[in-house]
Design an enzyme around this catalytic site. Structure first.
Site, PDB file in Angstrom:
ATOM      1  N   HIS A   1      -9.581  -7.641  -0.318  1.00 50.06           N
ATOM      2  CA  HIS A   1      -9.774  -7.286   0.634  1.00 50.06           C
ATOM      3  C   HIS A   1      -9.801  -8.320   2.197  1.00 50.06           C
ATOM      4  O   HIS A   1      -8.623  -9.072   1.396  1.00 50.06           O
ATOM      5  CB  HIS A   1     -11.303  -8.401   0.964  1.00 50.06           C
ATOM      6  CG  HIS A   1     -12.561  -7.820   1.229  1.00 50.06           C
ATOM      7  ND1 HIS A   1     -13.061  -8.787   2.898  1.00 50.06           N
ATOM      8  CD2 HIS A   1     -13.966  -7.216   1.387  1.00 50.06           C
ATOM      9  CE1 HIS A   1     -13.518  -7.651   3.251  1.00 50.06           C
ATOM     10  NE2 HIS A   1     -14.424  -6.598   2.548  1.00 50.06           N
TER      11      HIS A   1
ATOM     12  N   ASP B   1     -16.743  -1.994  -2.532  1.00 48.46           N
ATOM     13  CA  ASP B   1     -17.042  -0.547  -2.326  1.00 48.46           C
ATOM     14  C   ASP B   1     -16.478  -0.199  -4.013  1.00 48.46           C
ATOM     15  O   ASP B   1     -16.395   1.117  -3.964  1.00 48.46           O
ATOM     16  CB  ASP B   1     -15.317   0.231  -1.595  1.00 48.46           C
ATOM     17  CG  ASP B   1     -16.267   0.096  -0.243  1.00 48.46           C
ATOM     18  OD1 ASP B   1     -17.249   0.214   0.028  1.00 48.46           O
ATOM     19  OD2 ASP B   1     -15.152  -0.669   0.666  1.00 48.46           O
TER      20      ASP B   1
HETATM   21  N1  ACO Z   1      -3.431  -1.625  -4.717  1.00 48.14           N
HETATM   22  C1  ACO Z   1      -1.668  -2.997  -4.744  1.00 48.14           C
HETATM   23  N2  ACO Z   1      -1.390  -3.920  -3.668  1.00 48.14           N
HETATM   24  C2  ACO Z   1      -1.738  -4.040  -3.062  1.00 48.14           C
HETATM   25  C3  ACO Z   1      -3.156  -3.742  -2.461  1.00 48.14           C
HETATM   26  C4  ACO Z   1      -3.811  -2.832  -3.282  1.00 48.14           C
HETATM   27  N3  ACO Z   1      -5.309  -1.852  -3.434  1.00 48.14           N
HETATM   28  N4  ACO Z   1      -3.835  -4.596  -1.195  1.00 48.14           N
HETATM   29  C5  ACO Z   1      -2.896  -5.158  -1.158  1.00 48.14           C
HETATM   30  N5  ACO Z   1      -2.109  -5.316  -1.978  1.00 48.14           N
HETATM   31  C6  ACO Z   1      -0.912  -5.855  -1.788  1.00 48.14           C
HETATM   32  C7  ACO Z   1      -0.166  -5.828  -0.636  1.00 48.14           C
HETATM   33  O1  ACO Z   1       0.707  -4.576  -1.020  1.00 48.14           O
HETATM   34  C8  ACO Z   1       1.153  -6.026  -0.556  1.00 48.14           C
HETATM   35  O2  ACO Z   1       1.576  -6.810  -0.910  1.00 48.14           O
HETATM   36  P1  ACO Z   1       3.311  -7.620  -0.758  1.00 48.14           P
HETATM   37  O3  ACO Z   1       2.734  -8.716  -0.164  1.00 48.14           O
HETATM   38  O4  ACO Z   1       3.968  -7.785  -1.929  1.00 48.14           O
HETATM   39  O5  ACO Z   1       3.770  -7.475   0.358  1.00 48.14           O
HETATM   40  C9  ACO Z   1      -0.197  -7.632  -0.894  1.00 48.14           C
HETATM   41  O6  ACO Z   1      -1.357  -7.998  -1.923  1.00 48.14           O
HETATM   42  C10 ACO Z   1      -1.396  -7.860   0.762  1.00 48.14           C
HETATM   43  O7  ACO Z   1      -1.635  -6.756   1.005  1.00 48.14           O
HETATM   44  P2  ACO Z   1      -2.164  -7.053   3.167  1.00 48.14           P
HETATM   45  O8  ACO Z   1      -2.004  -5.093   3.469  1.00 48.14           O
HETATM   46  O9  ACO Z   1      -2.029  -8.148   3.410  1.00 48.14           O
HETATM   47  O10 ACO Z   1      -3.837  -7.810   2.532  1.00 48.14           O
HETATM   48  P3  ACO Z   1      -4.972  -7.412   3.703  1.00 48.14           P
HETATM   49  O11 ACO Z   1      -5.375  -8.153   2.959  1.00 48.14           O
HETATM   50  O12 ACO Z   1      -3.964  -7.455   4.302  1.00 48.14           O
HETATM   51  O13 ACO Z   1      -4.980  -6.103   3.269  1.00 48.14           O
HETATM   52  C11 ACO Z   1      -6.853  -4.350   2.293  1.00 48.14           C
HETATM   53  C12 ACO Z   1      -6.570  -6.152   2.684  1.00 48.14           C
HETATM   54  C13 ACO Z   1      -7.130  -3.306   3.655  1.00 48.14           C
HETATM   55  C14 ACO Z   1      -8.767  -4.010   1.387  1.00 48.14           C
HETATM   56  C15 ACO Z   1      -6.346  -4.071   1.028  1.00 48.14           C
HETATM   57  O14 ACO Z   1      -6.167  -4.804  -0.319  1.00 48.14           O
HETATM   58  C16 ACO Z   1      -6.423  -1.887   0.803  1.00 48.14           C
HETATM   59  O15 ACO Z   1      -5.450  -1.801   1.498  1.00 48.14           O
HETATM   60  N6  ACO Z   1      -7.261  -2.581  -0.483  1.00 48.14           N
HETATM   61  C17 ACO Z   1      -7.660  -0.927  -0.601  1.00 48.14           C
HETATM   62  C18 ACO Z   1      -8.893   0.051  -0.131  1.00 48.14           C
HETATM   63  C19 ACO Z   1      -9.889  -0.645  -0.410  1.00 48.14           C
HETATM   64  O16 ACO Z   1     -10.408  -1.031  -1.240  1.00 48.14           O
HETATM   65  N7  ACO Z   1     -10.813  -0.931   1.245  1.00 48.14           N
HETATM   66  C20 ACO Z   1     -12.067  -1.748   1.312  1.00 48.14           C
HETATM   67  C21 ACO Z   1     -12.109  -2.685   1.323  1.00 48.14           C
HETATM   68  S1  ACO Z   1     -14.027  -3.203   1.286  1.00 48.14           S
HETATM   69  C22 ACO Z   1     -14.341  -3.062   2.646  1.00 48.14           C
HETATM   70  O17 ACO Z   1     -13.940  -2.120   3.788  1.00 48.14           O
HETATM   71  C23 ACO Z   1     -15.924  -2.998   2.981  1.00 48.14           C
END
Ligand code: ACO
Length: 430
Positions: free
Chosen positions: A307, A365
């Site tokens: 998140h 979610d």
């Molecule tokens: N699966 C695998 N790896 C992940 C995931 C995931 N779901 N989410 C983040 N990571 C990893 C990234 O690859 C990154 O790795 P690195 O540091 O080695 O490059 C690290 O974790 C940080 O990720 P960011 O994308 O920088 O984190 P951010 O806080 O920007 O993103 C987000 C948050 C968009 C929710 C992300 O975790 C994601 O895409 N999750 C899946 C989609 C999802 O479930 N969205 C719903 C959110 S809840 C809502 O909107 C009500």
């Protein structure tokens, strides 16, 4: 002495007052920056920008705190119901019995929609996504209730717009689904509560008696409460921005619905179920998909994990996980293959160093998709359910913005295009 920050620019010192919220969040007030310096600030995605002061919702992503009007989300989800939470968000205080009865009565009385709106619905193809129908029909309410666009709206008129929207959105949402499957539209029933009435319009047929399951009603109440507000997210900021032009409540909320429709915002719970179905169709080997999620050369992410704001845990996920267990137990779905895959993924991710180091926990979610699936809500309706839940938050934020007489939203930019050049006739262009 009031706290302030000093900005040194071209040897000149500019004082920026510090603003402090009730929960001690701090901000630099840059309201006079451009007048004093000619400079603006640049903050793509508004990650560091407070767009407004708001007294509605407090969230602390580090501590996993979410409160509506000061009340912890855990208490509201446990003890309240969706309409009471809607009243709280919109009017700022828990209602007395008389206030609640009146609010509920008013909403119940406005669930019918103008028959001409039904004709608009008839014009949509059955393939139309329910979110497209929802945003269009909510927008059309401005045309049916033109007083809603007046620059000054009386309290009575605003209250009427609020109950109309709260009431009609559930009918429109249910009908958007009925349209997509070609089933007869079901008219609302005034003897049912808000959530029960929605389920009735979604799932009943004119030909059969429909039994309302209290477990399903209770789960729906909880889900809607958990989604009811989340301060200045993309759709809520959209609602406030559109409303700041004195646009109608209906038009502003319709814009918010479109923002929510975006896969980066409201679409994740749908993607969770699609991911679980893909894993099942692939043989159900969760370790293979965990490995894919960790592979830097693979764009796959575990949907429903991580998140942007909550970096320790999502308080809504804790509540909803418990609700998911109860619902699946009560509906006899504990052994469903999708649930088994979801549980394996959850366990694997919670014990895997990759996910632990990056603080990737199941978010709201992950579980809401599982519950909606168990309740029989079709996947393409998941974002519509999110919109139903988020409506009181959008209304509260719109109302606050208007009551605080906030100026029209109009960000600045840093221009990076061509310098002045002369028009070239087409015949002389290369
Ligand atoms: N699966 C695998 N790896 C992940 C995931 C995931 N779901 N989410 C983040 N990571 C990893 C990234 O690859 C990154 O790795 P690195 O540091 O080695 O490059 C690290 O974790 C940080 O990720 P960011 O994308 O920088 O984190 P951010 O806080 O920007 O993103 C987000 C948050 C968009 C929710 C992300 O975790 C994601 O895409 N999750 C899946 C989609 C999802 O479930 N969205 C719903 C959110 S809840 C809502 O909107 C009500």
């Amino acid at each position: 002495m009031a706290e302030s920050a000093e900005l040194i620019l071209d040897g000149k010192s500019i004082s920026l007052p510090v603003i402090e919220g009730t929960e001690h969040e701090k901000a630099f007030d840059i309201g006079k920056l451009r007048d004093q310096t000619g400079y603006v600030t640049l903050d793509s995605g508004y990650k560091n920008t407070g767009a407004t002061k708001s007294a509605i919702t407090f969230l602390d992503g580090e501590e996993g705190i979410l409160r509506y009007r000061g009340y912890p989300i855990e208490q509201l989800a446990e003890k309240s119901n969706f309409l009471e939470v809607a009243y709280l968000l919109i009017y700022g205080a828990l209602p007395t019995q008389a206030e609640f009865d009146n609010f509920k009565y008013q909403i119940t009385q406005h669930t019918l929609i103008h028959e001409d709106i039904r004709k608009i619905l008839d014009g949509f193809p059955s393939s139309a996504h329910p979110m497209g129908i929802l945003s269009s029909l909510v927008c059309s309410l401005t045309a049916f209730y033109p007083k809603s666009i007046a620059p000054e709206i009386s309290k009575e008129e605003l209250d009427l717009n609020i109950v109309r929207l709260m009431a009609k959105i559930s009918t429109i949402a249910a009908w958007s689904y009925k349209n997509s499957v070609g089933h007869p539209l079901i008219y609302p029933r005034n003897d049912l509560d808000y959530c029960a009435n929605f389920l009735y319009m979604m799932f009943s047929f004119p030909t059969e008696k429909y039994e309302i399951n209290p477990v399903v009603v209770s789960a729906l109440n909880k889900l809607l409460i958990l989604h009811a507000d989340h301060e200045q997210n993309c759709s809520t900021s959209t609602v406030r921005l559109v409303g700041s032009a004195n646009a109608s409540l209906y038009g502003s909320v319709s814009a918010g619905i479109n923002a929510l429709w975006g896969p980066l915002h409201g679409g994740a719970n749908q993607e969770v179920i699609e991911m679980l179905e893909a894993i099942e169709a692939d043989g159900g080997d969760t370790s293979k998909w965990i490995a894919k999620a960790k592979d830097k050369n693979d764009s796959f992410r575990l949907m429903g994990f991580g998140h942007r704001v909550y970096k320790n845990f999502d308080p809504r996920a804790t509540i909803i996980k418990k609700a998911a267990d109860e619902v699946l137990q009560a509906l006899g779905l504990k052994d469903s293959p999708l649930l088994k895959i979801a549980q394996e993924l959850e366990q694997a991710a919670l014990t895997d160093q990759y996910f632990i180091e990056r603080k990737l926990y199941p978010n709201v979610d992950f579980y809401s998709g599982i519950i909606y699936k168990a309740l029989g809500i079709p996947t393409e309706m998941f974002t519509v359910m999110f919109a139903l839940g988020r409506l009181p938050g959008w209304i509260a934020q719109w109302k606050e913005m208007r009551e605080n007489k906030e100026p029209i939203g109009r960000p600045r930019q840093i221009y990076t295009g061509e310098l002045e050049r002369d028009y070239v006739p087409m015949s002389e262009r290369a």
